[in-house]
Design a protein around this motif. Structure first.
Motif, short mmCIF file in Angstrom:
data_model
loop_
_atom_site.label_atom_id
_atom_site.label_comp_id
_atom_site.label_asym_id
_atom_site.label_seq_id
_atom_site.Cartn_x
_atom_site.Cartn_y
_atom_site.Cartn_z
N GLN A 100 0.96 -1.20 -0.32
CA GLN A 100 0.21 0.27 0.06
C GLN A 100 0.89 1.54 -0.22
O GLN A 100 2.17 0.86 1.34
N ASP A 208 -10.68 0.95 -3.92
CA ASP A 208 -11.41 2.13 -2.64
C ASP A 208 -11.45 2.80 -3.25
O ASP A 208 -10.95 4.44 -3.22
N ASN A 266 -14.51 -0.04 -0.85
CA ASN A 266 -13.35 -1.86 -0.23
C ASN A 266 -12.53 -1.39 0.50
O ASN A 266 -11.63 -1.05 0.47
N PRO A 267 -12.82 -0.75 1.60
CA PRO A 267 -11.32 0.21 2.51
C PRO A 267 -10.68 -1.14 2.58
O PRO A 267 -8.95 -0.60 2.24
N GLU A 268 -11.18 -2.47 3.08
CA GLU A 268 -9.47 -3.36 3.30
C GLU A 268 -9.09 -3.71 1.96
O GLU A 268 -8.25 -4.52 2.07
N SER A 269 -9.91 -3.18 0.54
CA SER A 269 -8.97 -3.27 -0.35
C SER A 269 -9.17 -5.39 -0.71
O SER A 269 -8.35 -6.09 -1.12
N THR A 270 -10.39 -5.82 -0.44
CA THR A 270 -10.54 -7.34 0.16
C THR A 270 -11.87 -7.79 -0.97
O THR A 270 -11.26 -9.04 -1.38
#
Length: 353
Positions: A100, A208, A266-270
């Motif tokens: 990141q 995100d 998609n804050p956790e990029s999952t």
């Protein structure tokens, strides 16, 4: 003279018998032409069909929003292939795949190869030219310096400034920084390797929000609007919600469909990019009637509709608009509330209420 064999005589006899039977033209004993079967001409001309009794209901009217299903896939909100603006040897590469990064973070640095020294030299020259220009201004005001010499000092100062800017720009080209927050998806260079100007070094993606991309048909285009809520079912079985953020105003030449984009937090990029997804968008609610599929039929002109009962208990046909087809029922529109035959049946003839 050769003798005629017995089987040949039998074949000749059968052929002769068949020819005689065909010549008579009598085939009444075959199939539906039998004398026992009545012909159309023998049937009574004034036969009438007995009226049937059917059951009718008065279904409630309700507001229903049709669900539009669109096949699509997930995609990154932003994607950038970062490239070098200068040639050189890679001296720093502080990133790796999957890392990141924030906007402005260092991605790569080349060896300076004297570029920092060139900046410092240009800066010192600028300081000197500024001092010379100030002195020339003072002398010119007192009348001790010709106008031409003052212009020459000003020109030298402008040139020094331009050289410093060029040196600083050249130095800035040895570094590559992240243009936005995202994830390093691919690294195409190694530390210590020689790179050429324009060479792609890193692929940066932003997930995100992640975007669900699909194609909406011409028929459904008017029922989808920017800002509508959408349910996205991913191929892995997960379901997420998002909002329609874009609808293309130009159709594809090949499919005559319009691109639609749904933004999904998609804050956790999952949720990765490129995953198969089904987009379900609920259109604006309209007044409809819920009925089973069994009541829908076609009239003599091929129109889709239902049979309704008027005030005289006579069955009539009423065309309908199909709003939605669900496992529970069909939702039909186009039937005005003031219609006198708003009771729906399953047959024809007299109605029983």
């Amino acid at each position: 003279m050769p003798k005629i064999r017995l089987h040949k005589l039998g074949a000749i006899a059968v052929l002769a018998a068949t020819a005689i039977w065909v010549a008579t033209g009598k085939f009444s004993s075959v199939g539906s032409a039998s004398q026992d079967a009545p012909t159309v001409a023998q049937r009574p001309e004034n036969t009438t069909t007995e009226a049937q009794t059917v059951t009718v209901i008065t279904p409630p009217r309700l507001d229903h929003a049709r669900t539009i299903y669109i096949s699509g896939r997930t995609a990154a909100d932003k994607r950038s292939a970062l490239a070098l603006r200068a040639s050189g040897v890679v001296s720093e590469l502080p990133v790796s795949k999957g890392q990141q990064v924030r906007a402005g973070d260092l991605i790569l640095r080349l060896e300076t190869e004297g570029k920092e020294a060139a900046v410092e030299t240009a800066r010192q020259v600028l300081v000197q030219r500024e001092a010379e220009a100030k002195a020339a201004e003072r002398l010119a005001k007192s009348g001790n310096l010709a106008r031409l010499q003052l212009d020459s000092a000003r020109s030298a100062l402008a040139s020094a400034r331009s050289q410093l800017e060029a040196a600083e720009a050249e130095l800035s080209r040895i570094t590559v920084s992240a243009p936005f927050d995202g994830i390093i998806d691919k690294v195409d260079i190694e530390l210590g390797s020689s790179a050429m100007q324009g060479q792609e070094i890193v692929t940066l993606i932003k997930l995100d929000p992640v975007i669900a991309v699909g194609e909406v048909s011409e028929h459904d285009l008017g029922a989808v609007n920017v800002g509508d809520e959408a349910l996205i079912r991913l191929v892995n079985g997960n379901s997420v919600r998002g909002k329609v953020r874009f609808i293309s105003r130009e159709a594809s030449d090949q499919t005559r469909t319009f691109r639609i984009e749904v933004a999904i937090p998609n804050p956790e990029s999952t949720i990765p990019a490129g995953m198969t997804a089904e987009i379900a968008v609920r259109s604006e609610a309209v007044e409809a009637v819920a009925l089973p599929r069994s009541v829908v039929t076609l009239n003599g002109r091929g129109q889709l509709g239902v049979r309704a009962v008027d005030d005289d208990s006579r069955v009539v046909f009423y065309p309908i608009d199909l709003v939605d087809d669900t496992p529970r029922a069909l939702f039909l529109a186009g039937i005005p509330a003031e219609a006198p035959y708003h009771r729906f049946g399953t047959g024809s003839g007299q109605a029983r209420r």
